[in-house]
Design an enzyme around this catalytic site. Structure first.
Site, short mmCIF file in Angstrom:
data_model
loop_
_atom_site.label_atom_id
_atom_site.label_comp_id
_atom_site.label_asym_id
_atom_site.label_seq_id
_atom_site.Cartn_x
_atom_site.Cartn_y
_atom_site.Cartn_z
CB CYS A 9 -1.08 -0.11 1.30
SG CYS A 9 -0.26 0.20 2.88
NE ARG A 15 -4.52 1.37 1.60
CZ ARG A 15 -4.26 2.16 0.16
NH1 ARG A 15 -5.18 1.76 -0.40
NH2 ARG A 15 -3.23 2.88 0.08
CG ASP A 120 -4.83 4.80 2.98
OD1 ASP A 120 -5.07 4.25 4.36
OD2 ASP A 120 -3.92 5.13 2.69
#
Length: 150
Positions: A9, A15, A120
């Site tokens: 990420c 994440r 996110d």
């Protein structure tokens, strides 16, 4: 030999470490790691709010530390999984010549999801929604990898 999967990420604090934690619990036969495309959080543990949300699901990712994705990751992993198209572009920009390592969006494994990326939660603040999508994709990944090994 276990398949090696890298989750990527932006900052490697929400994440991708959560995805790694979910997959290492769901599919302990895989070797997993996570990384970020940016270096802002290198060496730091996952974001406290993500840790709190994932602990509510019985998982602990407090042992993970952020690191930055490098081109050498293409040689270390069998599959690189990214959380969104920006991550994918950043990862692909570092692809070494001749590398055939697949790079996939994690949502490609989330069958039935309308999402084309994992939002996110650092920005959306929806940690539970993120974890729901990561869990759905993790189940799809496990099924896909189990099928490909048979």
């Amino acid at each position: 030999m276990a398949q090696k999967v890298l989750f990527v990420c932006l900052g490697n604090i929400c994440r991708s470490p959560a995805a790694e934690g979910i997959v290492r619990h769901l599919a302990p036969e895989l070797e997993t790691d996570s990384a970020g495309t940016a270096a802002w959080h290198v060496g730091k543990p996952p974001y406290h709010a993500m840790q709190e949300a994932i602990v509510q699901r019985g998982l602990d990712i407090s042992d993970l530390r952020a690191r930055q994705f490098t081109s050498s990751d293409y040689h270390q992993f069998d599959l690189i999984i990214v959380m969104d198209s920006d991550n994918q572009a950043d990862v692909e920009s570092l692809r070494p010549p001749g590398s055939q390592t697949p790079v996939s969006l994690f949502t490609d494994f989330a069958k039935g999801s309308a999402q084309d990326h994992v939002p996110d939660p650092y920005y959306t603040r929806d940690f539970d929604g993120c974890l729901d999508l990561l869990e759905q994709a993790a189940h799809g990944l496990k099924a896909a990898l189990s099928y490909s090994e048979s």
